[in-house]
Design an enzyme around this catalytic site. Sequence first.
Site, PDB file in Angstrom:
ATOM      1  N   SER A 142      -3.468  -0.052 -13.339  1.00 28.48           N
ATOM      2  CA  SER A 142      -2.128  -0.335 -12.841  1.00 28.48           C
ATOM      3  C   SER A 142      -1.298  -0.814 -14.025  1.00 28.48           C
ATOM      4  O   SER A 142      -1.855  -1.245 -15.048  1.00 28.48           O
ATOM      5  CB  SER A 142      -2.184  -1.446 -11.775  1.00 28.48           C
ATOM      6  OG  SER A 142      -0.909  -2.005 -11.534  1.00 28.48           O
ATOM      7  N   TYR A 155      -4.513 -10.166  -8.804  1.00 24.54           N
ATOM      8  CA  TYR A 155      -4.511  -8.702  -8.851  1.00 24.54           C
ATOM      9  C   TYR A 155      -4.426  -8.217 -10.297  1.00 24.54           C
ATOM     10  O   TYR A 155      -5.210  -7.359 -10.723  1.00 24.54           O
ATOM     11  CB  TYR A 155      -3.348  -8.151  -8.033  1.00 24.54           C
ATOM     12  CG  TYR A 155      -3.174  -6.656  -8.161  1.00 24.54           C
ATOM     13  CD1 TYR A 155      -4.051  -5.781  -7.526  1.00 24.54           C
ATOM     14  CD2 TYR A 155      -2.132  -6.112  -8.926  1.00 24.54           C
ATOM     15  CE1 TYR A 155      -3.910  -4.405  -7.649  1.00 24.54           C
ATOM     16  CE2 TYR A 155      -1.987  -4.743  -9.051  1.00 24.54           C
ATOM     17  CZ  TYR A 155      -2.869  -3.893  -8.409  1.00 24.54           C
ATOM     18  OH  TYR A 155      -2.723  -2.524  -8.535  1.00 24.54           O
TER      19      TYR A 155
END
Length: 245
Positions: A142, A155
Amino acid sequence: MPDQTVKVVAITGASSGIGEATARRLAADGHRLFLGARRTDRLDRLVTEITAMGGTAAARRLDVTEAADVQDFVAAAEERYGRVDVMVNNAGVMLLSPLEALRTQEWNRMIDVNVRGVLHGIAAALPVMRAQGGGHIVNIASVGAHEVSPTAAVYCATKFAVRAVSEGLRQESAGDVRVTLVSPGVTESELADGIADPAARAAMRTYRAVALPASAIADAVAYAISQPPHVDVNEIVVRPAASAQ
Protein backbone atom coordinates in the site's frame (compact mmCIF):
# COMPACT_ATOMS: atom_id res chain seq x y z
CA MET A 1 10.51 -8.14 -25.37
CA PRO A 2 8.51 -9.30 -22.34
CA ASP A 3 8.58 -13.00 -21.54
CA GLN A 4 5.23 -14.38 -22.69
CA THR A 5 5.71 -17.86 -21.18
CA VAL A 6 2.55 -19.19 -19.58
CA LYS A 7 2.98 -19.17 -15.81
CA VAL A 8 1.24 -20.90 -12.91
CA VAL A 9 0.09 -18.11 -10.60
CA ALA A 10 -1.28 -18.56 -7.07
CA ILE A 11 -3.24 -15.59 -5.70
CA THR A 12 -4.44 -15.08 -2.14
CA GLY A 13 -7.42 -12.86 -1.35
CA ALA A 14 -8.73 -13.59 -4.83
CA SER A 15 -12.46 -13.33 -4.14
CA SER A 16 -12.75 -9.54 -4.62
CA GLY A 17 -10.95 -6.28 -5.30
CA ILE A 18 -7.34 -6.38 -6.41
CA GLY A 19 -7.11 -10.17 -6.12
CA GLU A 20 -10.11 -10.74 -8.34
CA ALA A 21 -8.99 -8.14 -10.87
CA THR A 22 -5.52 -9.68 -10.98
CA ALA A 23 -7.00 -13.11 -11.58
CA ARG A 24 -9.08 -11.81 -14.47
CA ARG A 25 -6.16 -9.96 -16.05
CA LEU A 26 -3.69 -12.83 -15.75
CA ALA A 27 -6.24 -15.33 -17.03
CA ALA A 28 -6.76 -13.09 -20.06
CA ASP A 29 -2.99 -13.15 -20.56
CA GLY A 30 -3.11 -16.96 -20.71
CA HIS A 31 -1.65 -17.81 -17.32
CA ARG A 32 -2.94 -20.75 -15.27
CA LEU A 33 -4.40 -19.65 -11.95
CA PHE A 34 -4.88 -21.14 -8.52
CA LEU A 35 -7.05 -18.87 -6.39
CA GLY A 36 -7.52 -18.72 -2.64
CA ALA A 37 -9.84 -16.86 -0.24
CA ARG A 38 -12.25 -17.59 2.56
CA ARG A 39 -15.39 -16.83 0.52
CA THR A 40 -15.62 -19.94 -1.61
CA ASP A 41 -18.90 -18.95 -3.26
CA ARG A 42 -17.19 -15.96 -4.85
CA LEU A 43 -14.14 -18.02 -5.76
CA ASP A 44 -16.26 -20.65 -7.46
CA ARG A 45 -18.14 -18.00 -9.43
CA LEU A 46 -14.87 -16.40 -10.53
CA VAL A 47 -13.42 -19.74 -11.65
CA THR A 48 -16.59 -20.46 -13.61
CA GLU A 49 -16.41 -17.08 -15.35
CA ILE A 50 -12.72 -17.43 -16.19
CA THR A 51 -13.08 -20.94 -17.60
CA ALA A 52 -16.17 -19.93 -19.58
CA MET A 53 -14.00 -17.34 -21.34
CA GLY A 54 -11.36 -19.92 -22.18
CA GLY A 55 -9.05 -19.35 -19.23
CA THR A 56 -7.56 -21.86 -16.82
CA ALA A 57 -8.34 -21.51 -13.11
CA ALA A 58 -9.02 -23.52 -10.00
CA ALA A 59 -9.68 -22.49 -6.42
CA ARG A 60 -9.39 -23.62 -2.83
CA ARG A 61 -10.63 -22.13 0.44
CA LEU A 62 -7.77 -20.32 2.14
CA ASP A 63 -7.19 -18.57 5.45
CA VAL A 64 -3.77 -16.92 5.22
CA THR A 65 -3.53 -16.59 9.01
CA GLU A 66 -3.13 -20.38 9.22
CA ALA A 67 0.35 -21.44 8.11
CA ALA A 68 -0.71 -25.03 7.44
CA ASP A 69 -3.60 -23.82 5.30
CA VAL A 70 -1.25 -21.76 3.13
CA GLN A 71 1.16 -24.70 2.84
CA ASP A 72 -1.72 -26.89 1.66
CA PHE A 73 -2.86 -24.19 -0.77
CA VAL A 74 0.53 -23.96 -2.48
CA ALA A 75 0.93 -27.75 -2.44
CA ALA A 76 -2.47 -28.11 -4.13
CA ALA A 77 -1.47 -25.60 -6.81
CA GLU A 78 1.75 -27.51 -7.46
CA GLU A 79 -0.08 -30.84 -7.55
CA ARG A 80 -2.61 -29.52 -10.04
CA TYR A 81 -0.24 -27.75 -12.42
CA GLY A 82 3.16 -29.29 -11.69
CA ARG A 83 4.82 -26.07 -10.51
CA VAL A 84 4.16 -22.62 -9.00
CA ASP A 85 5.83 -19.80 -10.91
CA VAL A 86 4.26 -16.78 -9.20
CA MET A 87 2.87 -16.30 -5.70
CA VAL A 88 0.77 -13.15 -5.29
CA ASN A 89 0.37 -12.40 -1.58
CA ASN A 90 -2.64 -10.11 -1.85
CA ALA A 91 -4.91 -10.89 1.12
CA GLY A 92 -5.14 -7.94 3.50
CA VAL A 93 -7.37 -6.03 5.90
CA MET A 94 -7.51 -2.34 6.82
CA LEU A 95 -9.09 -1.69 10.22
CA LEU A 96 -8.40 1.96 10.95
CA SER A 97 -8.83 3.69 14.30
CA PRO A 98 -6.91 6.09 16.57
CA LEU A 99 -4.41 4.30 18.78
CA GLU A 100 -6.15 5.70 21.84
CA ALA A 101 -9.27 3.71 20.87
CA LEU A 102 -7.27 0.64 21.96
CA ARG A 103 -8.86 -1.69 19.41
CA THR A 104 -6.24 -4.32 20.16
CA GLN A 105 -8.18 -7.17 18.54
CA GLU A 106 -8.21 -5.21 15.28
CA TRP A 107 -4.47 -4.53 15.61
CA ASN A 108 -3.86 -8.25 16.02
CA ARG A 109 -6.11 -9.07 13.07
CA MET A 110 -4.12 -6.75 10.80
CA ILE A 111 -0.84 -8.23 12.01
CA ASP A 112 -2.14 -11.76 11.46
CA VAL A 113 -3.45 -11.15 7.93
CA ASN A 114 -1.16 -8.45 6.58
CA VAL A 115 2.16 -9.61 8.02
CA ARG A 116 1.86 -13.24 9.02
CA GLY A 117 -0.26 -13.95 5.95
CA VAL A 118 2.53 -12.69 3.68
CA LEU A 119 5.17 -14.59 5.64
CA HIS A 120 3.07 -17.76 5.41
CA GLY A 121 2.83 -17.25 1.66
CA ILE A 122 6.58 -16.85 1.33
CA ALA A 123 7.26 -19.85 3.56
CA ALA A 124 4.96 -22.02 1.45
CA ALA A 125 6.08 -20.87 -1.99
CA LEU A 126 9.81 -20.32 -1.56
CA PRO A 127 10.85 -23.98 -1.16
CA VAL A 128 8.80 -24.92 -4.24
CA MET A 129 10.41 -22.17 -6.28
CA ARG A 130 13.91 -23.07 -5.10
CA ALA A 131 13.34 -26.71 -6.01
CA GLN A 132 12.07 -25.90 -9.50
CA GLY A 133 14.88 -23.44 -10.17
CA GLY A 134 13.10 -20.11 -9.87
CA GLY A 135 9.90 -18.19 -9.35
CA HIS A 136 8.43 -14.81 -8.56
CA ILE A 137 6.87 -13.55 -5.33
CA VAL A 138 4.62 -10.51 -5.61
CA ASN A 139 3.56 -8.84 -2.36
CA ILE A 140 0.70 -6.34 -2.42
CA ALA A 141 1.38 -3.56 0.08
CA SER A 142 0.00 0.00 0.00
CA VAL A 143 1.12 3.60 -0.15
CA GLY A 144 0.79 3.05 3.59
CA ALA A 145 4.11 1.22 3.29
CA HIS A 146 5.71 4.61 2.52
CA GLU A 147 3.81 7.07 4.70
CA VAL A 148 1.76 7.18 7.92
CA SER A 149 -1.51 8.99 8.54
CA PRO A 150 -3.75 9.42 11.60
CA THR A 151 -5.89 6.35 12.44
CA ALA A 152 -3.65 4.22 10.20
CA ALA A 153 -0.61 3.73 12.43
CA VAL A 154 -0.98 -0.03 12.87
CA TYR A 155 -2.16 -0.61 9.30
CA CYS A 156 0.83 1.33 7.98
CA ALA A 157 3.12 -0.57 10.35
CA THR A 158 1.97 -3.84 8.81
CA LYS A 159 2.58 -2.52 5.30
CA PHE A 160 6.01 -1.12 6.26
CA ALA A 161 6.74 -4.66 7.47
CA VAL A 162 5.68 -6.15 4.13
CA ARG A 163 7.98 -3.69 2.37
CA ALA A 164 10.88 -4.63 4.64
CA VAL A 165 10.29 -8.35 4.22
CA SER A 166 10.08 -7.93 0.44
CA GLU A 167 13.38 -6.06 0.30
CA GLY A 168 15.07 -8.62 2.53
CA LEU A 169 13.79 -11.45 0.37
CA ARG A 170 14.98 -9.66 -2.77
CA GLN A 171 18.49 -9.34 -1.38
CA GLU A 172 18.58 -12.97 -0.30
CA SER A 173 17.14 -14.28 -3.58
CA ALA A 174 19.06 -12.33 -6.22
CA GLY A 175 19.30 -14.33 -9.44
CA ASP A 176 16.94 -17.05 -8.22
CA VAL A 177 13.52 -15.88 -7.09
CA ARG A 178 12.32 -12.49 -8.28
CA VAL A 179 10.50 -10.23 -5.80
CA THR A 180 8.06 -7.42 -6.53
CA LEU A 181 6.32 -5.09 -4.08
CA VAL A 182 3.22 -3.38 -5.47
CA SER A 183 1.97 -0.43 -3.41
CA PRO A 184 -1.49 0.76 -4.48
CA GLY A 185 -2.87 4.16 -3.64
CA VAL A 186 -6.61 4.51 -3.11
CA THR A 187 -8.20 1.69 -5.07
CA GLU A 188 -11.80 0.59 -5.50
CA SER A 189 -12.22 -2.43 -3.23
CA GLU A 190 -13.95 -3.72 -0.11
CA LEU A 191 -10.87 -2.98 1.99
CA ALA A 192 -12.47 -0.11 3.92
CA ASP A 193 -15.74 -1.94 4.59
CA GLY A 194 -14.44 -3.48 7.81
CA ILE A 195 -13.59 -0.17 9.51
CA ALA A 196 -15.65 -0.07 12.70
CA ASP A 197 -14.38 3.19 14.21
CA PRO A 198 -16.99 5.84 13.20
CA ALA A 199 -14.55 8.74 12.77
CA ALA A 200 -12.05 6.68 10.79
CA ARG A 201 -14.82 5.29 8.61
CA ALA A 202 -16.12 8.79 7.81
CA ALA A 203 -12.62 10.08 7.06
CA MET A 204 -11.99 7.15 4.74
CA ARG A 205 -15.11 7.92 2.72
CA THR A 206 -13.64 11.34 1.97
CA TYR A 207 -10.15 9.95 1.37
CA ARG A 208 -11.48 7.40 -1.12
CA ALA A 209 -13.44 9.95 -3.18
CA VAL A 210 -10.83 9.59 -5.93
CA ALA A 211 -9.89 5.97 -6.48
CA LEU A 212 -8.22 3.74 -9.04
CA PRO A 213 -10.04 0.77 -10.52
CA ALA A 214 -8.64 -2.51 -9.21
CA SER A 215 -7.68 -3.33 -12.79
CA ALA A 216 -4.93 -0.67 -12.59
CA ILE A 217 -3.17 -2.71 -9.90
CA ALA A 218 -3.75 -5.91 -11.84
CA ASP A 219 -1.99 -4.25 -14.79
CA ALA A 220 1.01 -3.50 -12.57
CA VAL A 221 1.23 -7.13 -11.46
CA ALA A 222 0.91 -8.31 -15.06
CA TYR A 223 3.72 -5.97 -16.11
CA ALA A 224 6.06 -7.18 -13.37
CA ILE A 225 5.63 -10.88 -14.06
CA SER A 226 5.83 -10.46 -17.84
CA GLN A 227 9.42 -9.20 -17.83
CA PRO A 228 12.21 -11.44 -19.11
CA PRO A 229 14.09 -13.53 -16.53
CA HIS A 230 17.02 -11.12 -16.26
CA VAL A 231 14.69 -8.22 -15.28
CA ASP A 232 13.45 -7.96 -11.68
CA VAL A 233 10.84 -5.23 -11.15
CA ASN A 234 11.29 -4.64 -7.44
CA GLU A 235 8.78 -1.96 -6.54
CA ILE A 236 5.79 -0.30 -8.16
CA VAL A 237 3.73 2.49 -6.58
CA VAL A 238 0.41 3.18 -8.31
CA ARG A 239 -1.66 6.22 -7.35
CA PRO A 240 -4.67 8.01 -8.86
CA ALA A 241 -3.34 10.82 -11.07
CA ALA A 242 -5.67 13.31 -9.39
CA SER A 243 -4.56 12.42 -5.86
CA ALA A 244 -1.91 14.31 -3.90
CA GLN A 245 -1.69 11.51 -1.33
